[in-house]
Enzyme design. Sequence first.
Site, mmCIF file in Angstrom:
data_model
loop_
_atom_site.group_PDB
_atom_site.id
_atom_site.type_symbol
_atom_site.label_atom_id
_atom_site.label_comp_id
_atom_site.label_asym_id
_atom_site.label_seq_id
_atom_site.Cartn_x
_atom_site.Cartn_y
_atom_site.Cartn_z
ATOM 1 N N CYS A 101 1.029 -0.974 0.176
ATOM 2 C CA CYS A 101 0.000 -0.511 -0.045
ATOM 3 C C CYS A 101 0.663 1.503 0.402
ATOM 4 O O CYS A 101 1.664 1.916 0.920
ATOM 5 C CB CYS A 101 -0.970 -0.206 1.087
ATOM 6 N N CYS A 154 0.905 3.180 3.332
ATOM 7 C CA CYS A 154 0.764 2.324 4.583
ATOM 8 C C CYS A 154 2.002 3.277 5.259
ATOM 9 O O CYS A 154 3.035 3.783 4.473
ATOM 10 C CB CYS A 154 0.782 1.120 4.417
ATOM 11 N N HIS A 164 -8.679 7.396 3.904
ATOM 12 C CA HIS A 164 -7.433 8.613 3.623
ATOM 13 C C HIS A 164 -8.589 9.853 2.596
ATOM 14 O O HIS A 164 -9.668 8.938 2.370
ATOM 15 C CB HIS A 164 -6.423 8.403 2.445
ATOM 16 N N GLN A 203 -8.457 13.983 0.904
ATOM 17 C CA GLN A 203 -7.652 14.791 0.572
ATOM 18 C C GLN A 203 -8.360 16.509 0.568
ATOM 19 O O GLN A 203 -9.172 16.696 0.335
ATOM 20 C CB GLN A 203 -8.255 14.431 -1.363
HETATM 21 P P1 H2U Z 1 -8.101 8.622 -3.854
HETATM 22 O O1 H2U Z 1 -8.329 7.697 -3.608
HETATM 23 O O2 H2U Z 1 -9.303 9.139 -3.775
HETATM 24 O O3 H2U Z 1 -8.233 8.318 -5.177
HETATM 25 O O4 H2U Z 1 -7.245 9.440 -3.525
HETATM 26 C C1 H2U Z 1 -5.792 9.207 -3.045
HETATM 27 C C2 H2U Z 1 -5.215 9.711 -3.653
HETATM 28 O O5 H2U Z 1 -4.053 10.072 -3.483
HETATM 29 C C3 H2U Z 1 -4.953 10.103 -5.001
HETATM 30 O O6 H2U Z 1 -5.068 11.344 -5.551
HETATM 31 C C4 H2U Z 1 -2.355 10.284 -5.140
HETATM 32 C C5 H2U Z 1 -3.526 10.034 -6.127
HETATM 33 O O7 H2U Z 1 -2.967 10.954 -6.918
HETATM 34 N N1 H2U Z 1 -1.188 9.332 -4.425
HETATM 35 C C6 H2U Z 1 -0.415 10.187 -4.298
HETATM 36 O O8 H2U Z 1 -0.264 11.091 -4.041
HETATM 37 N N2 H2U Z 1 0.817 9.451 -4.160
HETATM 38 C C7 H2U Z 1 1.129 7.749 -4.207
HETATM 39 O O9 H2U Z 1 1.881 6.983 -4.411
HETATM 40 C C8 H2U Z 1 -0.494 7.015 -4.638
HETATM 41 C C9 H2U Z 1 -1.780 7.707 -5.298
#
Ligand code: H2U
Length: 350
Positions: A52, A55, A170, A172
């Site tokens: 993940c 994590c 999580h 945003q």
């Molecule tokens: P969602 O599960 O709502 O898509 O949100 C996860 C966000 O996490 C997503 O906008 C970001 C994605 O761009 N992300 C990162 O910034 N870094 C990562 O390594 C994976 C996902």
Amino acid sequence: MQKFSRQDHPHRRYNPLLGEWILVSPQRAKRPWQGQQEKNVEEERPKHDPHCYLCAGNERINGGRNPDYKGTYVFDNDFPALLQEEVSFIKECGGNSFFRLKPERGINKVICFSEDHSLTLPLMDVEAVRKVVDVWQKEYRELGSLEYINHVQIFENKGSAMGCSNPHPHGQIWAQSDIPSLVARTQYNLKKYYDTRHTTLLQDYLKEELKSGERIVLENEYFVALVPFWAVWPYETMIISKRPAPSIATFIEEEKLAFAEILKDLTTKYDNLFEISFPYSAGMHQAPTDGDYHSEWHFHMHFYPPLLRSATVRKFMVGYEMLAEAQRDITPEQSAEILRNLSTVHYKRR
Ligand code: H2U
């Protein structure tokens, strides 16, 4: 001619926040379903998943590494929808052009709610949820105080049915220089109401809802959770602050705790509805951060869950909804009664 009944006859309801109508078709709630069934796979998740990217201690997709955090962790989105850099722009098109365009600046952040990969808001204890509320308040204040940030959108997509890319708990934040369209429409309607009556639209609405009681789901000293009279999604709800606080920035300690409690209780009821981790998109609507004190704004958090009649049958916004207006079958009063009667003890904790 039959006398109109809200439970039996198609009718339209007005949403004063967005200034639009929705269609309610209660007689349709019994129609058979042979369409798509969402998968009902409830896998137990480990507390830490080595694959993940959210994590603690793990590598993210772009190669960065999360610290070994405990509780909440906030980082700049590696794949942001908005960029912080300013660009030079010569206004070329007037307001009557077909090709209106303007650059938009902003900041996207990801907030991990807990280091524990197996949790969700309803499964976290209230104190841990309160820490998430603390982070939301801090981020809203800090991002909002930046000169070029005029709106801060805090939200959570939960479950793959709502496009969530990762089951780690999580949410945003998208903060930007302009006021986004839906917020601008809400702002217009809130302001129109406030300017004529000198009270917020939601303060008056909440008074009426508490008097009637039929759409109330939960209530504590500082907040009410209800199914809005004009709700579109089958189990859509809204948490409204009892005080007309323009935003989370002004929440006092007691309000933050009460907000955490109602959040946990509402999301627990959602999970208990079909005994699954209930998917939704949720987010707060609050005052723009443009430097003005917005007396017309009144903090509220929307929950838009897609599920309709079981863990596997979802509502689609298609056809008529895309072309004409939003429509629902089960009435908001029926949904509220179902949610109200559900336990606030999570089915996994019984
Ligand atoms: P969602 O599960 O709502 O898509 O949100 C996860 C966000 O996490 C997503 O906008 C970001 C994605 O761009 N992300 C990162 O910034 N870094 C990562 O390594 C994976 C996902």
